[in-house]
Design an enzyme around this catalytic site. Structure first.
Site, short mmCIF file in Angstrom:
data_model
loop_
_atom_site.label_atom_id
_atom_site.label_comp_id
_atom_site.label_asym_id
_atom_site.label_seq_id
_atom_site.Cartn_x
_atom_site.Cartn_y
_atom_site.Cartn_z
N CYS A 113 31.05 -53.43 8.58
CA CYS A 113 29.74 -53.64 8.88
C CYS A 113 29.40 -54.97 9.25
O CYS A 113 28.31 -55.29 9.79
CB CYS A 113 28.72 -53.37 7.53
SG CYS A 113 29.16 -51.30 7.34
N HIS A 250 21.78 -56.29 8.69
CA HIS A 250 22.54 -55.06 8.85
C HIS A 250 21.75 -53.74 7.94
O HIS A 250 21.04 -53.96 7.08
CB HIS A 250 23.85 -55.16 8.13
CG HIS A 250 24.61 -54.06 7.80
ND1 HIS A 250 24.89 -53.35 8.98
CD2 HIS A 250 25.18 -53.61 6.95
CE1 HIS A 250 25.48 -52.20 8.49
NE2 HIS A 250 25.77 -52.20 7.28
N ASN A 280 23.19 -46.25 9.13
CA ASN A 280 24.24 -47.49 9.21
C ASN A 280 25.31 -47.17 10.13
O ASN A 280 26.10 -46.38 10.10
CB ASN A 280 24.85 -47.69 7.80
CG ASN A 280 25.84 -48.72 7.84
OD1 ASN A 280 26.19 -49.43 8.66
ND2 ASN A 280 26.46 -49.01 6.41
N1 ACO Z 1 22.23 -35.81 -2.03
C1 ACO Z 1 21.97 -35.39 -3.31
N2 ACO Z 1 22.41 -35.85 -4.33
C2 ACO Z 1 23.28 -37.12 -4.20
C3 ACO Z 1 23.79 -37.53 -2.83
C4 ACO Z 1 23.28 -36.90 -1.76
N3 ACO Z 1 23.53 -37.12 -0.44
N4 ACO Z 1 24.75 -38.63 -3.00
C5 ACO Z 1 24.95 -38.75 -4.25
N5 ACO Z 1 24.15 -37.83 -5.03
C6 ACO Z 1 24.04 -37.74 -6.44
C7 ACO Z 1 25.11 -38.24 -7.26
O1 ACO Z 1 26.26 -37.18 -7.20
C8 ACO Z 1 24.88 -38.50 -8.54
O2 ACO Z 1 24.66 -37.38 -9.18
P1 ACO Z 1 25.07 -37.34 -10.80
O3 ACO Z 1 23.86 -38.24 -11.56
O4 ACO Z 1 24.60 -35.64 -11.12
O5 ACO Z 1 26.44 -37.63 -10.92
C9 ACO Z 1 23.24 -39.04 -8.37
O6 ACO Z 1 22.92 -38.37 -6.90
C10 ACO Z 1 23.24 -40.51 -8.06
O7 ACO Z 1 24.13 -40.99 -7.58
P2 ACO Z 1 24.47 -42.64 -7.31
O8 ACO Z 1 25.57 -42.80 -6.24
O9 ACO Z 1 24.30 -43.30 -8.63
O10 ACO Z 1 22.94 -42.66 -6.41
P3 ACO Z 1 22.27 -44.24 -6.11
O11 ACO Z 1 20.99 -44.30 -6.68
O12 ACO Z 1 23.44 -45.37 -6.30
O13 ACO Z 1 22.40 -44.02 -4.71
C11 ACO Z 1 23.79 -44.43 -2.47
C12 ACO Z 1 23.46 -43.75 -3.72
C13 ACO Z 1 22.48 -44.32 -1.74
C14 ACO Z 1 25.04 -44.32 -1.75
C15 ACO Z 1 23.52 -46.00 -3.15
O14 ACO Z 1 24.33 -46.46 -4.17
C16 ACO Z 1 23.69 -47.00 -1.88
O15 ACO Z 1 22.99 -47.22 -0.94
N6 ACO Z 1 24.70 -47.82 -1.89
C17 ACO Z 1 25.02 -48.76 -0.89
C18 ACO Z 1 25.91 -48.27 -0.01
C19 ACO Z 1 26.00 -48.63 1.28
O16 ACO Z 1 25.11 -48.93 1.84
N7 ACO Z 1 27.18 -48.64 1.93
C20 ACO Z 1 27.32 -48.97 3.35
C21 ACO Z 1 28.49 -49.96 3.77
S1 ACO Z 1 28.20 -51.29 2.81
C22 ACO Z 1 26.96 -51.91 3.45
O17 ACO Z 1 26.63 -51.87 4.58
C23 ACO Z 1 26.01 -53.00 2.61
#
Ligand code: ACO
Length: 323
Positions: A113, A250, A280
């Site tokens: 990214c 980004h 993304n």
């Molecule tokens: N729909 C519904 N529920 C979901 C989904 C979904 N798509 N995905 C995960 N969950 C659930 C999980 O299973 C979890 O359930 P549980 O509590 O029963 O175990 C719950 O939601 C919480 O999951 P988390 O992963 O802790 O949720 P979080 O609030 O951290 O959000 C997310 C997840 C959106 C991926 C977030 O962590 C994020 O955006 N991280 C950055 C990732 C990113 O941007 N990566 C791109 C590459 S790097 C970059 O570009 C910067």
């Protein structure tokens, strides 16, 4: 002092729109969850017959046209991608061929990214060293090809697209009033490999593999690392965050954009956000957002534009440009 001035820009998005509702038919998720956690409403997905180079070519042609240049005028193509058409040769050479460019050099840069910031830094340094006069910098990815469509934690986040800019050498005074790239700052930390990677490759599994991510871990580091890159860029130029006219981050997650802008003191009205419509798009995300803000008249000649990105590796970085 030689500066690299942005003289052209172009972008391309595949036609197919995939909404959160479409994803809810594939995995256990909802429109509300995706919007609340990421800000993403829809993303574009490349057609089965569309390669990364097809997207990149259209963005490159648009950038050259905007710059009033032909392929023959370009000395170097630096292409950021994580989803090359083939393991080798570099997809940049496919673009070179399809543009009809038979001289100069073309190569790919891999920083996921952060790729566009890395490619921009490479292009800028080639120009400032006098090794190239005009550089085509491209960021293009078809991340849909790396997704595990049964993993709701990752498949909802990404989309496909391409963006490009033309950099041209120009004489500057060597201060922040110059037009062009004022600074680039690049960073990486290989200790965080397991937080974001693809579980395959020609040198290990001989397969392409799928994207794997510890979302929370990435999120935690994103705001900290990006804020550092911004603060370094601003300080290196003797400026304040309030001097930035447009912040083009980004586009990973609206919460990361908001958190970063708040932490470094950039007004939300100065943040360019396309994440709701693009998701993304990895290396394409910064140039896609840049093109949108330049085309709709937000970014004006002479304004200060701050770009930043973070991605797998971890890699991250920033670029400060006077437009
Ligand atoms: N729909 C519904 N529920 C979901 C989904 C979904 N798509 N995905 C995960 N969950 C659930 C999980 O299973 C979890 O359930 P549980 O509590 O029963 O175990 C719950 O939601 C919480 O999951 P988390 O992963 O802790 O949720 P979080 O609030 O951290 O959000 C997310 C997840 C959106 C991926 C977030 O962590 C994020 O955006 N991280 C950055 C990732 C990113 O941007 N990566 C791109 C590459 S790097 C970059 O570009 C910067």
């Amino acid at each position: 002092m030689i500066r690299s001035v942005v003289t052209g820009w172009g972008d391309y998005l595949p036609k197919r729109v995939m909404t959160n509702g479409d994803l809810a038919k594939l995995v256990d998720t909802t429109d509300e969850w995706i919007i609340a956690r990421t800000g993403i409403r829809e993303r574009r997905i490349a057609g089965d017959d569309e390669r990364t180079s097809d997207l990149a070519l259209k963005a490159a042609e648009a950038a050259l046209s905007k710059a009033g240049r032909k392929a023959v005028d370009i000395d170097l193509i630096v292409m950021a991608t994580t989803t090359p058409d083939e393991t080798f040769p570099a997809t940049a050479t496919a673009i070179q061929h399809r543009l009809g460019m038979t001289r100069g050099a073309a190569f790919d840069v891999q920083a996921v990214c952060s790729g566009f910031i890395y490619a921009l830094a490479v292009g800028d340094n080639f120009i400032r060293c006098g090794q190239a006069g005009r550089v085509l910098v491209i960021g293009a990815d078809t991340m849909s090809r790396l997704l595990d469509w049964s993993d709701r934690g990752t498949c909802v986040l990404f989309g496909d697209g391409a963006g490009a800019i033309v950099l041209e050498a120009a004489q500057g005074q060597g201060n922040v009033t110059d037009r062009g790239v004022l600074s680039t700052h690049l960073y990486s930390d290989g200790r965080r490999h397991d937080a974001l990677y693809v579980d395959g490759g020609p040198g290990s599994t001989r397969t392409t593999g799928f994207l794997r991510m510890l979302g929370r871990e990435v999120f935690r580091h994103a705001v900290t690392n990006i804020s550092q890159a911004i603060e370094d860029a601003v300080a290196a130029n003797g400026l304040e965050a309030s001097d930035i006219d447009w912040f083009v981050p980004h586009q990973a997650n609206q919460r990361i954009l908001d958190g970063t802008a708040e932490r470094v003191g950039i007004d939300p009205s100065r943040v360019v956000s396309t994440v709701a419509r693009h998701g993304n798009t990895s290396a394409a995300s910064v140039p896609l957002a840049l093109c949108e803000a330049a085309n709709d008249g937000r970014i004006q000649k002479g304004q200060l534009v701050l770009l930043e990105a973070m991605g797998g590796g971890f890699t991250w970085g920033s670029a400060l440009i006077r437009w």
